[in-house]
Design an enzyme around this catalytic site. Structure first.
Site, PDB file in Angstrom:
ATOM      1  N   SER A  58       3.433  -2.434  10.384  1.00 30.91           N
ATOM      2  CA  SER A  58       4.884  -2.429  10.581  1.00 30.91           C
ATOM      3  C   SER A  58       5.545  -3.751  10.200  1.00 30.91           C
ATOM      4  CB  SER A  58       5.221  -2.036  12.029  1.00 30.91           C
ATOM      5  OG  SER A  58       4.769  -0.716  12.285  1.00 30.91           O
ATOM      6  N   HIS A 105      -9.407   0.948   4.977  1.00 30.82           N
ATOM      7  CA  HIS A 105      -8.119   1.132   5.670  1.00 30.82           C
ATOM      8  C   HIS A 105      -8.343   2.067   6.866  1.00 30.82           C
ATOM      9  CE1 HIS A 105      -4.035   2.434   6.495  1.00 30.82           C
ATOM     10  NE2 HIS A 105      -3.626   1.353   5.846  1.00 30.82           N
ATOM     11  N   GLU A 164      -6.744   4.479   7.987  1.00 31.15           N
ATOM     12  CA  GLU A 164      -6.556   5.914   7.705  1.00 31.15           C
ATOM     13  C   GLU A 164      -7.803   6.490   7.036  1.00 31.15           C
ATOM     14  OE1 GLU A 164      -2.814   5.560   5.664  1.00 31.15           O
ATOM     15  OE2 GLU A 164      -1.854   4.992   7.539  1.00 31.15           O
ATOM     16  N   GLU A 210      -5.436  -5.278  10.545  1.00 32.86           N
ATOM     17  CA  GLU A 210      -4.427  -4.238  10.761  1.00 32.86           C
ATOM     18  C   GLU A 210      -4.721  -3.512  12.072  1.00 32.86           C
ATOM     19  OE1 GLU A 210      -2.413  -3.001   6.874  1.00 32.86           O
ATOM     20  OE2 GLU A 210      -4.173  -1.738   7.111  1.00 32.86           O
ATOM     21  N   GLY A 217       2.365   1.910  10.833  1.00 34.49           N
ATOM     22  CA  GLY A 217       3.311   3.014  10.721  1.00 34.49           C
ATOM     23  C   GLY A 217       4.008   3.376  12.015  1.00 34.49           C
ATOM     24  N   LYS A 221       0.168   4.292  -0.269  1.00 30.59           N
ATOM     25  CA  LYS A 221      -0.452   5.488   0.334  1.00 30.59           C
ATOM     26  C   LYS A 221      -0.214   6.712  -0.566  1.00 30.59           C
ATOM     27  CE  LYS A 221       0.223   3.387   4.828  1.00 30.59           C
ATOM     28  NZ  LYS A 221       0.123   3.546   6.252  1.00 30.59           N
ATOM     29  N   ASN A 226       0.870  -1.177   0.000  1.00 28.98           N
ATOM     30  CA  ASN A 226       0.000   0.000   0.000  1.00 28.98           C
ATOM     31  C   ASN A 226       0.910   1.231   0.000  1.00 28.98           C
ATOM     32  OD1 ASN A 226      -1.788   2.060   0.509  1.00 28.98           O
ATOM     33  ND2 ASN A 226      -2.230   1.445   2.623  1.00 28.98           N
TER      34      ASN A 226
HETATM   35  C1  PEP Z   1      -0.763   0.009   6.074  1.00 27.54           C
HETATM   36  O1  PEP Z   1      -0.827   1.187   5.818  1.00 27.54           O
HETATM   37  O2  PEP Z   1      -1.652  -0.746   5.658  1.00 27.54           O
HETATM   38  C2  PEP Z   1       0.349  -0.470   6.867  1.00 27.54           C
HETATM   39  C3  PEP Z   1       0.289  -1.684   7.334  1.00 27.54           C
HETATM   40  O3  PEP Z   1       1.394   0.401   7.055  1.00 27.54           O
HETATM   41  P1  PEP Z   1       2.832   0.050   7.712  1.00 27.54           P
HETATM   42  O4  PEP Z   1       3.304  -1.228   7.074  1.00 27.54           O
HETATM   43  O5  PEP Z   1       3.699   1.209   7.349  1.00 27.54           O
HETATM   44  O6  PEP Z   1       2.619  -0.122   9.158  1.00 27.54           O
END
Ligand code: PEP
Length: 267
Positions: free
Chosen positions: A222, A104, A106, A177, A183, A16, A14
């Site tokens: 992460s 997601h 976000e 998630e 992040g 972003k 992803n």
């Molecule tokens: C994500 O945005 O779906 C995500 C898992 O980000 P990160 O891997 O940076 O934690």
């Protein structure tokens, strides 16, 4: 019933709001060139989700030119109309996308994607014949209060309220998630991820039988090349939705390699 050994593993990057078109095209090409070395094939699928405006630049490196899957990061709940700024499922299909990420955290936290809107997006995406990667996950307060499973089950109940059994098949993926892991550099332990995946799988199985139970469940939060292997080895984790570590082709490919069934056979 297919069971764990035959569930398709997925690693989906992803991107972003990163990678202008030129960078997206370059990164997609490098990922496509590394697919075979990372073990991509029938048992492991690798995909990228560039920002909308970079989809066209990434497309030439993706299927059918290679086995790299192209996704969007979000999708509208309607195909067309007076919806300024929106991009619907048919538009994504016309742009070459195989599907979209939906819900997601976000989008939920920053852009008003309510459970009801997420449900409508999921239905529209599956109705359009696209793949859907439905994201669920609890905030830290819920985890600390021991309410993580009930929060995720409530997200699932709402998202699937209008999804009939005939739409539950290989085009449906889920990503657990935990918001506190996205992040932040703080990854769920393999045990935490596996426990939640078992919970999600049980819920899907209760509602949709084997068709629900057999869905590929990804973990996100992460994920890095050095923790992917342990997460997938915990069982019930069928791959990853990757943010930060997917922006560089080598680290996305390294995560994919650690996810490939030959690297980490099912426990
Ligand atoms: C994500 O945005 O779906 C995500 C898992 O980000 P990160 O891997 O940076 O934690």
């Amino acid at each position: 019933m297919p069971g764990a050994a035959s569930r398709t593993r997925w690693v989906l990057g992803n991107w972003k709001q990163n990678h202008l078109p030129e960078a997206a095209g370059n990164c997609a090409r490098i990922v496509a060139d590394g697919l075979a070395g990372a073990g991509a094939g029938a048992e492991l699928r690798i995909g990228i989700a560039p920002p909308y405006l970079s989809i066209a630049a990434a497309r030439p490196a993706c299927r059918p030119a290679s086995e790299l899957w192209l996704f969007a990061q979000d999708v509208a709940a309607q195909d067309e109309g007076a919806f300024t700024g929106e991009v619907g499922p048919q538009m994504l299909a016309a742009a070459g996308c195989a599907g979209s990420i939906i819900g997601h955290s976000e989008r939920r936290a920053l852009f008003g994607d309510t459970d009801a809107l997420v449900a409508a997006k999921l239905r529209a995406t599956l109705d359009a014949g696209l793949h859907a990667v439905l994201c669920v996950g609890e905030r830290l307060e819920a985890r600390d209060a021991g309410e993580h499973e009930s929060v995720v089950i409530s997200q699932l109940s709402s998202a699937f309220a209008q999804i009939p059994p005939e739409l539950v098949g290989p085009r449906l993926l889920l990503a657990y998630e935990p918001v506190w892991a996205i992040g932040t550099g703080r990854t769920a332990t393999p045990e935490q991820a596996a426990a939640m995946h078992r919970c999600i799988r049980a819920w899907l199985g209760e509602r949709y039988g084997d068709a629900g139970r057999d869905r590929s469940l990804l973990y996100g939060g992460s994920v890095k090349p050095d923790n992917a292997g342990a997460l997938v080895a915990a069982g019930d984790v069928d791959g990853f939705l990757v943010g930060g570590a997917s922006l560089q082709a080598p680290s996305l490919l390294a995560i994919a390699k650690a996810t490939a069934p030959t690297q980490s056979p099912r426990p």
